[in-house]
Design an enzyme around this catalytic site. Structure first.
Site, PDB file in Angstrom:
ATOM      1  N   ARG A  80      53.495 -32.255-133.377  1.00 34.94           N
ATOM      2  CA  ARG A  80      54.064 -32.892-134.250  1.00 34.94           C
ATOM      3  C   ARG A  80      53.353 -33.282-135.592  1.00 34.94           C
ATOM      4  O   ARG A  80      52.319 -33.561-135.575  1.00 34.94           O
ATOM      5  CB  ARG A  80      54.377 -34.430-133.652  1.00 34.94           C
ATOM      6  CG  ARG A  80      55.570 -34.432-132.648  1.00 34.94           C
ATOM      7  CD  ARG A  80      55.302 -35.984-132.060  1.00 34.94           C
ATOM      8  NE  ARG A  80      56.592 -35.680-130.881  1.00 34.94           N
ATOM      9  CZ  ARG A  80      56.381 -35.400-129.706  1.00 34.94           C
ATOM     10  NH1 ARG A  80      55.354 -35.016-129.323  1.00 34.94           N
ATOM     11  NH2 ARG A  80      57.566 -35.534-128.640  1.00 34.94           N
ATOM     12  N   HIS A 105      57.360 -28.994-133.384  1.00 32.01           N
ATOM     13  CA  HIS A 105      57.300 -27.579-133.069  1.00 32.01           C
ATOM     14  C   HIS A 105      57.975 -26.746-134.309  1.00 32.01           C
ATOM     15  O   HIS A 105      58.714 -25.675-133.833  1.00 32.01           O
ATOM     16  CB  HIS A 105      58.061 -27.549-131.602  1.00 32.01           C
ATOM     17  CG  HIS A 105      57.416 -28.201-130.500  1.00 32.01           C
ATOM     18  ND1 HIS A 105      55.771 -28.167-130.626  1.00 32.01           N
ATOM     19  CD2 HIS A 105      57.879 -28.534-129.527  1.00 32.01           C
ATOM     20  CE1 HIS A 105      55.614 -28.767-129.420  1.00 32.01           C
ATOM     21  NE2 HIS A 105      56.724 -28.945-128.541  1.00 32.01           N
ATOM     22  N   HIS A 179      55.769 -22.558-124.740  1.00 40.34           N
ATOM     23  CA  HIS A 179      56.144 -23.797-124.168  1.00 40.34           C
ATOM     24  C   HIS A 179      56.830 -23.555-122.695  1.00 40.34           C
ATOM     25  O   HIS A 179      57.824 -24.233-122.454  1.00 40.34           O
ATOM     26  CB  HIS A 179      57.079 -24.335-124.987  1.00 40.34           C
ATOM     27  CG  HIS A 179      57.236 -26.000-124.949  1.00 40.34           C
ATOM     28  ND1 HIS A 179      57.920 -26.696-123.901  1.00 40.34           N
ATOM     29  CD2 HIS A 179      56.595 -26.859-125.763  1.00 40.34           C
ATOM     30  CE1 HIS A 179      57.790 -27.974-124.210  1.00 40.34           C
ATOM     31  NE2 HIS A 179      57.100 -28.182-125.213  1.00 40.34           N
ATOM     32  N   SER A 180      56.237 -22.857-121.861  1.00 36.11           N
ATOM     33  CA  SER A 180      56.628 -22.744-120.479  1.00 36.11           C
ATOM     34  C   SER A 180      56.286 -23.883-119.550  1.00 36.11           C
ATOM     35  O   SER A 180      55.179 -24.372-119.877  1.00 36.11           O
ATOM     36  CB  SER A 180      56.069 -21.421-119.964  1.00 36.11           C
ATOM     37  OG  SER A 180      56.625 -20.300-120.338  1.00 36.11           O
ATOM     38  N   TYR A 181      57.216 -24.261-118.711  1.00 33.70           N
ATOM     39  CA  TYR A 181      57.237 -25.226-117.752  1.00 33.70           C
ATOM     40  C   TYR A 181      56.829 -24.527-116.536  1.00 33.70           C
ATOM     41  O   TYR A 181      57.486 -24.059-115.923  1.00 33.70           O
ATOM     42  CB  TYR A 181      58.253 -26.050-117.585  1.00 33.70           C
ATOM     43  CG  TYR A 181      58.637 -26.833-118.736  1.00 33.70           C
ATOM     44  CD1 TYR A 181      58.829 -28.218-118.883  1.00 33.70           C
ATOM     45  CD2 TYR A 181      59.379 -26.274-120.145  1.00 33.70           C
ATOM     46  CE1 TYR A 181      59.230 -29.068-119.922  1.00 33.70           C
ATOM     47  CE2 TYR A 181      59.605 -27.169-121.018  1.00 33.70           C
ATOM     48  CZ  TYR A 181      59.785 -28.435-120.885  1.00 33.70           C
ATOM     49  OH  TYR A 181      60.042 -29.093-121.859  1.00 33.70           O
ATOM     50  N   ASP A 252      51.276 -36.241-122.275  1.00 29.11           N
ATOM     51  CA  ASP A 252      51.854 -35.645-123.468  1.00 29.11           C
ATOM     52  C   ASP A 252      50.782 -35.373-124.731  1.00 29.11           C
ATOM     53  O   ASP A 252      51.100 -35.782-125.719  1.00 29.11           O
ATOM     54  CB  ASP A 252      53.381 -36.052-124.070  1.00 29.11           C
ATOM     55  CG  ASP A 252      53.846 -35.213-125.034  1.00 29.11           C
ATOM     56  OD1 ASP A 252      53.329 -34.030-125.156  1.00 29.11           O
ATOM     57  OD2 ASP A 252      54.929 -35.491-125.267  1.00 29.11           O
ATOM     58  N   GLU A 313      50.188 -26.067-123.603  1.00 30.09           N
ATOM     59  CA  GLU A 313      50.283 -25.727-124.822  1.00 30.09           C
ATOM     60  C   GLU A 313      48.987 -25.617-125.431  1.00 30.09           C
ATOM     61  O   GLU A 313      48.593 -26.575-126.209  1.00 30.09           O
ATOM     62  CB  GLU A 313      51.336 -26.843-125.685  1.00 30.09           C
ATOM     63  CG  GLU A 313      52.672 -26.842-124.907  1.00 30.09           C
ATOM     64  CD  GLU A 313      53.482 -28.231-125.383  1.00 30.09           C
ATOM     65  OE1 GLU A 313      53.484 -28.264-126.785  1.00 30.09           O
ATOM     66  OE2 GLU A 313      53.711 -29.031-124.590  1.00 30.09           O
TER      67      GLU A 313
END
Length: 349
Positions: A80, A105, A179-181, A252, A313
């Site tokens: 951000r 992003h 941004h893979s989970y 986060d 990330e």
């Protein structure tokens, strides 16, 4: 080792390419040229079952919107940007606000919505694809023409490697990530509550209610943010501290790496025996535990829910645009941007 390429026609009229990389151990990485989106990573467990360990949509069309950035390449600036503005070389730049008054992003049309040019390659022990894009001066409000090449490589050592390279003709902010989970239970059998993480960091960045860094670095000692000796992610989900609560009862947050351990991050799933190790030359990582992921998205292995995955990330900090003593995101003209993140998969009996 082999590379398979398939063309996909989507409703918008675009044609996407889907690449599938498979090594000699059966480990597979699947991704799109659209957004550089990683749709599946298949790895074995301690019983030999090969299952998917990242979140991906059932319907590929859903990647056209993809508001939760599943698997996507992120840029120009991951994270951000406060107030969607920054000052650089005496100029004030306004970028796209897509997260309240902030830029998240890269803005409304970040690199996750780009159709990348691609070239595949293969050697004796690795296969991969180069993804290439030129971000034009003024795109999203950012200065400079930026030439970017991102390379996805799969090796026979069960490593999935992301190399980022870029050059700009003007001073500009740039920090790229993926941004893979991840969910090592395999095929989303469980949430990540019980998955164990070691994170080589003694400081994390405090956030305000809008998830914007306050400028304060916090020592992890004695908090649920201390992963140096490892802990289950669920401990932080149930720890009702202010910082966990700001992140919707989870994480986060940006962690600064100490670089004291062999790997920056290690995640384990006890039941499956799967281990993910992450090594990078980036200065830190935003660990996001999918706390705002809604219920009911149709994913490849079922419906979504909170805590279904964790993103690592790896990146510099966009807070450096407004605060001192944060890892810089500024790229000078002609200076090469060269970053690498290696995701290594292993099994513990």
């Amino acid at each position: 080792m082999k590379i398979d390429t398939k063309k996909i026609q989507v409703e918008s009229g675009e044609t996407w390419k889907q690449f599938t990389l498979t090594n000699d151990n059966g480990v597979t990485a699947e991704f799109l040229d659209y957004g550089g989106i990683i749709t599946k990573i298949l790895v074995p467990d301690n019983k030999g079952n090969i299952e998917n360990v990242v979140l991906g949509y059932e319907n590929l069309e859903d990647y056209k919107t993809n508001p939760f950035y599943l698997g996507a390449l992120i840029g120009r600036v991951a994270g951000r940007i406060k107030g969607a503005t920054f000052h650089l070389n005496g100029n004030t730049y306004s970028v796209e606000s897509n997260d309240g008054e902030n830029c998240l992003h890269g803005g409304l049309v970040g690199f996750n919505h780009v159709l990348w040019e691609t070239t595949s390659f293969q050697t004796e022990d690795k296969i991969g694809v180069h993804l290439i894009y030129r971000s034009m001066d003024g795109e999203g409000g950012f200065p400079g023409n930026v030439d970017i090449e991102v390379t996805y490589t799969l090796t026979n050592y069960n490593q999935f490697i992301i190399d980022y390279y870029a050059k700009s003709d003007k001073t500009t902010p740039l920090t790229l990530t993926n941004h893979s989970y991840f969910n090592l239970s395999g095929n989303l059998k469980n949430t990540v509550h019980q998955q164990h993480v070691v994170l080589d960091s003694r400081k994390f960045v405090e956030l305000d209610e809008a998830l914007i860094p306050t400028g304060k670095l916090v020592n992890v000692e004695g908090t649920s943010f201390d992963f140096r000796n490892g802990r289950r992610l669920g401990e932080g989900f149930n720890e009702h501290t202010k910082q966990n609560s700001i992140a919707n009862e989870g994480y986060d947050h940006y962690f600064l790496f100490d670089n004291a351990l062999e790997n920056n991050i290690v995640m384990k799933d006890i039941d499956s025996g799967r281990i993910l190790s992450v090594r990078t030359n980036q200065p830190g990582v935003v660990m996001y535990t999918s706390t705002t992921l809604p219920e009911g998205l149709r994913l490849a292995e079922g419906l979504s829910e909170r805590y279904l995955g964790v993103c690592f990330e790896t990146q510099s900090s966009p807070a450096s645009l407004h605060e001192e003593d944060f890892p810089s995101v500024i790229l000078e003209p002609g200076e090469p941007y060269e970053k690498q993140t290696v995701f290594s998969f292993d099994i513990e009996d």
